[in-house]
Design a protein around this motif. Structure first.
Motif, PDB file in Angstrom:
ATOM      1  N   GLY A   1     -24.154  -4.075  10.724  1.00  0.00           N
ATOM      2  CA  GLY A   1     -24.501  -3.426  11.990  1.00  0.00           C
ATOM      3  C   GLY A   1     -26.008  -3.288  12.036  1.00  0.00           C
ATOM      4  O   GLY A   1     -26.617  -2.779  11.087  1.00  0.00           O
TER       5      GLY A   1
ATOM      6  N   ALA B   1     -16.628  -8.403  23.135  1.00  0.00           N
ATOM      7  CA  ALA B   1     -16.937  -7.022  23.518  1.00  0.00           C
ATOM      8  C   ALA B   1     -16.238  -6.077  22.541  1.00  0.00           C
ATOM      9  O   ALA B   1     -15.046  -6.214  22.280  1.00  0.00           O
ATOM     10  N   GLY B   2     -16.995  -5.145  21.976  1.00  0.00           N
ATOM     11  CA  GLY B   2     -16.385  -4.181  21.053  1.00  0.00           C
ATOM     12  C   GLY B   2     -17.251  -3.970  19.832  1.00  0.00           C
ATOM     13  O   GLY B   2     -18.471  -4.158  19.876  1.00  0.00           O
ATOM     14  N   LEU B   3     -16.608  -3.570  18.747  1.00  0.00           N
ATOM     15  CA  LEU B   3     -17.339  -3.202  17.534  1.00  0.00           C
ATOM     16  C   LEU B   3     -17.112  -4.245  16.441  1.00  0.00           C
ATOM     17  O   LEU B   3     -16.111  -4.964  16.446  1.00  0.00           O
TER      18      LEU B   3
ATOM     19  N   THR C   1     -20.604  -7.186  20.529  1.00  0.00           N
ATOM     20  CA  THR C   1     -21.587  -6.272  21.139  1.00  0.00           C
ATOM     21  C   THR C   1     -20.835  -5.194  21.917  1.00  0.00           C
ATOM     22  O   THR C   1     -19.798  -5.462  22.527  1.00  0.00           O
ATOM     23  N   GLU C   2     -21.401  -3.998  21.863  1.00  0.00           N
ATOM     24  CA  GLU C   2     -20.724  -2.855  22.501  1.00  0.00           C
ATOM     25  C   GLU C   2     -20.640  -3.042  24.017  1.00  0.00           C
ATOM     26  O   GLU C   2     -19.654  -2.634  24.635  1.00  0.00           O
ATOM     27  N   ASP C   3     -21.698  -3.688  24.611  1.00  0.00           N
ATOM     28  CA  ASP C   3     -21.667  -3.869  26.068  1.00  0.00           C
ATOM     29  C   ASP C   3     -21.090  -5.224  26.482  1.00  0.00           C
ATOM     30  O   ASP C   3     -21.081  -5.565  27.662  1.00  0.00           O
TER      31      ASP C   3
ATOM     32  N   ASP D   1     -13.787  -4.194  14.884  1.00  0.00           N
ATOM     33  CA  ASP D   1     -12.675  -4.899  15.551  1.00  0.00           C
ATOM     34  C   ASP D   1     -12.553  -6.310  14.957  1.00  0.00           C
ATOM     35  O   ASP D   1     -11.454  -6.804  14.712  1.00  0.00           O
TER      36      ASP D   1
ATOM     37  N   MET E   1     -20.094   3.256  10.733  1.00  0.00           N
ATOM     38  CA  MET E   1     -19.542   1.897  10.630  1.00  0.00           C
ATOM     39  C   MET E   1     -19.024   1.642   9.207  1.00  0.00           C
ATOM     40  O   MET E   1     -17.927   1.111   9.020  1.00  0.00           O
TER      41      MET E   1
ATOM     42  N   ARG F   1     -25.621  -3.339  19.765  1.00  0.00           N
ATOM     43  CA  ARG F   1     -25.335  -2.673  21.052  1.00  0.00           C
ATOM     44  C   ARG F   1     -25.208  -3.705  22.165  1.00  0.00           C
ATOM     45  O   ARG F   1     -24.311  -3.657  22.980  1.00  0.00           O
TER      46      ARG F   1
ATOM     47  N   GLY G   1     -22.535  -6.797  14.332  1.00  0.00           N
ATOM     48  CA  GLY G   1     -22.365  -5.913  15.492  1.00  0.00           C
ATOM     49  C   GLY G   1     -23.703  -5.385  15.980  1.00  0.00           C
ATOM     50  O   GLY G   1     -24.572  -5.024  15.183  1.00  0.00           O
TER      51      GLY G   1
END
Ligand SMILES: Cc1cc2nc3c(=O)[nH]c(=O)nc-3n(C[C@H](O)[C@H](O)[C@H](O)COP(=O)(O)OP(=O)(O)OC[C@H]3O[C@@H](n4cnc5c(N)ncnc54)[C@H](O)[C@@H]3O)c2cc1C
Ligand code: FES
Length: 259
Positions: free
Chosen positions: A111, A165-167, A157-159, A170, A190, A135, A133
């Motif tokens: 991360g 999309a996601g963490l 990516t969180e956005d 995941d 994380m 943002r 990962g």
């Protein structure tokens, strides 16, 4: 471990707020996951050295490179340094990552700037799946160099602006199997989630922790973390120093509620 005054070869902004620092410093041996303590100022402010992972050894053993993000005073001072100026370097420090063992599926989860210690690990193992990962898309620029290494890369990516999309966790849930070994570095939340996922899959997991550090050599006790290794022993034996016992620990040894 050496304490040296070394020259800056380059200090380039590789993405907004992210710098690649080349130092004419050639330690005899560097293990993936080791770090240095940098003195960024000759004055008293900031007084303490700052810890940075060793990103890679430069071709022809000309020196080493560090990859850092500007987050506060020390890194702002560092970003203003020019080639030819000197910096105090203490290192290589810490234990580094252990080898995965034969036939293991190697998964690395990072991360943000947790990506740094994984570069030398992938470079050494010439294998692995990197899960990264961030943002948003801007944060993924730091893994540009990883595309030249022998590894498969998946991004979250969180956005949702790059990759899935996601963490990053995941992605880990989708990929981890009992024959895997997981290496992870990133923010504490994380790492805690990575640790749970690896444990559920029965896969060994090594985490590289970050803590504010003052000495970097196990003297000041400022970077203590609580472990659950010796639960039958005295309370003070439960603590380990991230700088000298780590920064890499087996995730199962950590007391994640105290981190
Ligand atoms: C073993 C180790 C290896 C590291 N490797 C790298 C690396 O390769 N590249 C890189 O960019 N950074 C790395 N870091 C983090 C780096 O040390 C800090 O970002 C740096 O010390 C911040 O200094 P500063 O004076 O700019 O910020 P400060 O003014 O000290 O702090 C600014 C902000 O950053 C936060 N911060 C400070 N240190 C940390 C930390 N360790 N983790 C999370 N947040 C922090 C503070 O809480 C504050 O909000 C590493 C840390 C450790 C312990
Ligand atoms: S930073 Fe001093 S003991 Fe770890």
């Amino acid at each position: 471990m050496q304490n040296s005054e070394v020259k800056i070869i380059h200090n380039k902004e590789v993405a907004p707020g992210y710098f690649l620092l080349g130092l004419s410093w050639t330690p005899k041996r560097v293990r993936p996951g080791q770090f240095v303590m940098l003195r960024v100022s000759d004055g008293l402010d900031p007084l303490l050295r700052r810890p940075f992972g060793i990103y890679r050894v430069m071709p022809g053993q000309r020196g080493v490179e560090l990859l850092y993000q500007v987050v506060g005073k020390g890194t702002r001072i560092l970003a203003a340094k020019r080639p030819g100026e000197s910096l105090g370097v203490l290192g290589p420090l810490g234990n580094g990552f252990p080898k995965p063992g034969k036939g293991k599926k190697i998964i690395m989860a990072a991360g943000g700037m947790g990506i740094v210690p994984l570069y030398p690990l992938i470079n050494e193992l010439k294998d692995g799946l990197l899960l990264f990962g961030a943002r948003g898309k801007a944060g993924t620029k730091v893994i540009k160099d990883f595309k030249k290494l022998k590894c498969r890369i998946r991004i979250a990516t969180e956005d949702g602006s790059a990759g899935q999309a996601g963490l990053v966790t995941d992605l880990l849930r989708e990929e981890v199997t009992p024959d895997a070994v997981v290496y992870a570095c990133g923010p504490p939340g994380m790492l805690k989630a990575v640790s749970v996922i690896a444990e559920q899959a029965d896969a060994p997991c090594w985490v590289s922790l970050e803590r504010s550090m003052a000495c970097g050599i196990g003297v000041c006790l400022g970077c203590a973390v609580k472990t659950r290794t010796h639960e039958e022993e005295a309370e003070n034996r439960l603590y380990k120093m991230v700088c000298s016992d780590g920064p890499v620990f087996s995730s199962g040894d950590m007391d994640w509620d105290a981190i």
